[in-house]
Design a protein around this motif. Structure first.
Motif, PDB file in Angstrom:
ATOM      1  N   VAL A   1       0.846  -1.185   0.000  1.00 37.11           N
ATOM      2  CA  VAL A   1       0.000   0.000   0.000  1.00 37.11           C
ATOM      3  C   VAL A   1       0.883   1.237   0.000  1.00 37.11           C
ATOM      4  CG1 VAL A   1      -1.990  -1.103   1.126  1.00 37.11           C
ATOM      5  CG2 VAL A   1      -0.201  -0.059   2.524  1.00 37.11           C
ATOM      6  N   ALA A   2       0.310   2.357  -0.339  1.00 37.17           N
ATOM      7  CA  ALA A   2       1.059   3.613  -0.479  1.00 37.17           C
ATOM      8  C   ALA A   2       1.241   4.295   0.872  1.00 37.17           C
ATOM      9  CB  ALA A   2       0.363   4.542  -1.463  1.00 37.17           C
ATOM     10  N   ILE A   3       2.168   3.747   1.662  1.00 40.16           N
ATOM     11  CA  ILE A   3       2.518   4.333   2.960  1.00 40.16           C
ATOM     12  C   ILE A   3       4.015   4.577   2.958  1.00 40.16           C
ATOM     13  CG2 ILE A   3       2.671   3.907   5.447  1.00 40.16           C
ATOM     14  CD1 ILE A   3       0.041   2.427   5.266  1.00 40.16           C
ATOM     15  N   ASP A   4       4.418   5.779   3.362  1.00 35.51           N
ATOM     16  CA  ASP A   4       5.841   6.114   3.363  1.00 35.51           C
ATOM     17  C   ASP A   4       6.520   5.611   4.630  1.00 35.51           C
ATOM     18  OD1 ASP A   4       5.320   7.975   5.431  1.00 35.51           O
ATOM     19  OD2 ASP A   4       5.342   9.688   4.068  1.00 35.51           O
ATOM     20  N   GLY A   5       7.823   5.840   4.732  1.00 37.80           N
ATOM     21  CA  GLY A   5       8.604   5.367   5.871  1.00 37.80           C
ATOM     22  C   GLY A   5       8.147   5.920   7.207  1.00 37.80           C
ATOM     23  N   GLY A   6       7.431   7.048   7.183  1.00 40.50           N
ATOM     24  CA  GLY A   6       6.906   7.644   8.413  1.00 40.50           C
ATOM     25  C   GLY A   6       5.500   7.188   8.755  1.00 40.50           C
ATOM     26  N   GLY A   7       4.965   6.271   7.959  1.00 43.00           N
ATOM     27  CA  GLY A   7       3.622   5.755   8.223  1.00 43.00           C
ATOM     28  C   GLY A   7       2.497   6.591   7.642  1.00 43.00           C
ATOM     29  N   GLU A   8       2.845   7.582   6.819  1.00 45.37           N
ATOM     30  CA  GLU A   8       1.829   8.449   6.219  1.00 45.37           C
ATOM     31  C   GLU A   8       1.419   7.929   4.846  1.00 45.37           C
ATOM     32  OE1 GLU A   8       0.422  11.022   7.888  1.00 45.37           O
ATOM     33  OE2 GLU A   8       1.691  10.387   9.570  1.00 45.37           O
ATOM     34  N   VAL A   9       0.152   8.103   4.517  1.00 46.59           N
ATOM     35  CA  VAL A   9      -0.348   7.683   3.210  1.00 46.59           C
ATOM     36  C   VAL A   9       0.197   8.607   2.131  1.00 46.59           C
ATOM     37  CG1 VAL A   9      -2.429   7.391   1.802  1.00 46.59           C
ATOM     38  CG2 VAL A   9      -2.412   6.626   4.182  1.00 46.59           C
ATOM     39  N   VAL A  10       0.669   8.026   1.052  1.00 44.79           N
ATOM     40  CA  VAL A  10       1.174   8.763  -0.111  1.00 44.79           C
ATOM     41  C   VAL A  10       0.026   8.887  -1.106  1.00 44.79           C
ATOM     42  CG1 VAL A  10       2.803   8.693  -2.036  1.00 44.79           C
ATOM     43  CG2 VAL A  10       3.501   7.853   0.218  1.00 44.79           C
ATOM     44  N   GLY A  11      -0.158  10.063  -1.689  1.00 45.93           N
ATOM     45  CA  GLY A  11      -1.182  10.241  -2.717  1.00 45.93           C
ATOM     46  C   GLY A  11      -2.599  10.221  -2.179  1.00 45.93           C
ATOM     47  N   LEU A  12      -2.849  11.001  -1.143  1.00 48.20           N
ATOM     48  CA  LEU A  12      -4.206  11.068  -0.587  1.00 48.20           C
ATOM     49  C   LEU A  12      -5.217  11.375  -1.686  1.00 48.20           C
ATOM     50  CD1 LEU A  12      -3.714  12.985   2.779  1.00 48.20           C
ATOM     51  CD2 LEU A  12      -4.452  10.617   2.477  1.00 48.20           C
ATOM     52  N   ASP A  13      -6.302  10.630  -1.710  1.00 46.56           N
ATOM     53  CA  ASP A  13      -7.399  10.810  -2.670  1.00 46.56           C
ATOM     54  C   ASP A  13      -6.975  10.662  -4.125  1.00 46.56           C
ATOM     55  OD1 ASP A  13      -9.263  11.335  -0.570  1.00 46.56           O
ATOM     56  OD2 ASP A  13      -8.567  13.414  -0.497  1.00 46.56           O
TER      57      ASP A  13
END
Length: 133
Positions: free
Chosen positions: A37-49
């Motif tokens: 899934v699109a989650i970066d190394g900091g745990g944040e979602v990449v490409g919201l919406d």
């Protein structure tokens, strides 16, 4: 039958949130990735919406995992695709097709299923099966 070998996280990829590996390799060279899934190394979602941006990020992760395994996207033999809503299908499909077009090889078979994903902001999840060589 020998057990599959699993390994750590390639540099730059997020550490799995649960008790699992990002991939395993069987003794005969079959590679299975976890659902990416699109989650970066900091745990944040990449490409919201943006299902296309999330799909591009997933393919970047897949390339890193396959490269660390001695394979490439051209070695993928099957993909398991999940979208949180079928309205994201077209954007996912465009990014998916673009990523595999770069390999110059026939598209692998796949399925695409609508599913609830682990976070409401995740729109796409893809797991890959590849064969080294």
């Amino acid at each position: 039958m020998s057990e599959a070998a699993t390994w750590g996280v390639p540099e730059g990829l997020p550490v799995p949130a649960g008790p699992y590996s990002l991939a395993s390799i069987t003794p005969d060279g079959i590679i299975h990735t976890a659902g990416l899934v699109a989650i970066d190394g900091g745990g944040e979602v990449v490409g919201l919406d943006d299902a296309g941006a999330q799909t591009h990020d997933i393919f970047a992760q897949a390339r890193a995992i396959l490269d660390a395994s001695g394979a490439s996207l051209g070695d993928v033999v099957f993909a398991h695709v999940f979208v949180s809503d079928m309205k994201h299908y077209a954007a996912m499909n465009a990014a998916y097709g673009q990523a595999f077009a770069e390999t110059g090889r026939p598209l692998p078979p796949r399925y695409c299923i609508r599913a609830d994903l682990v976070k409401n902001t995740l729109l796409v999840e893809i797991a890959f099966v590849a064969r080294k060589g």
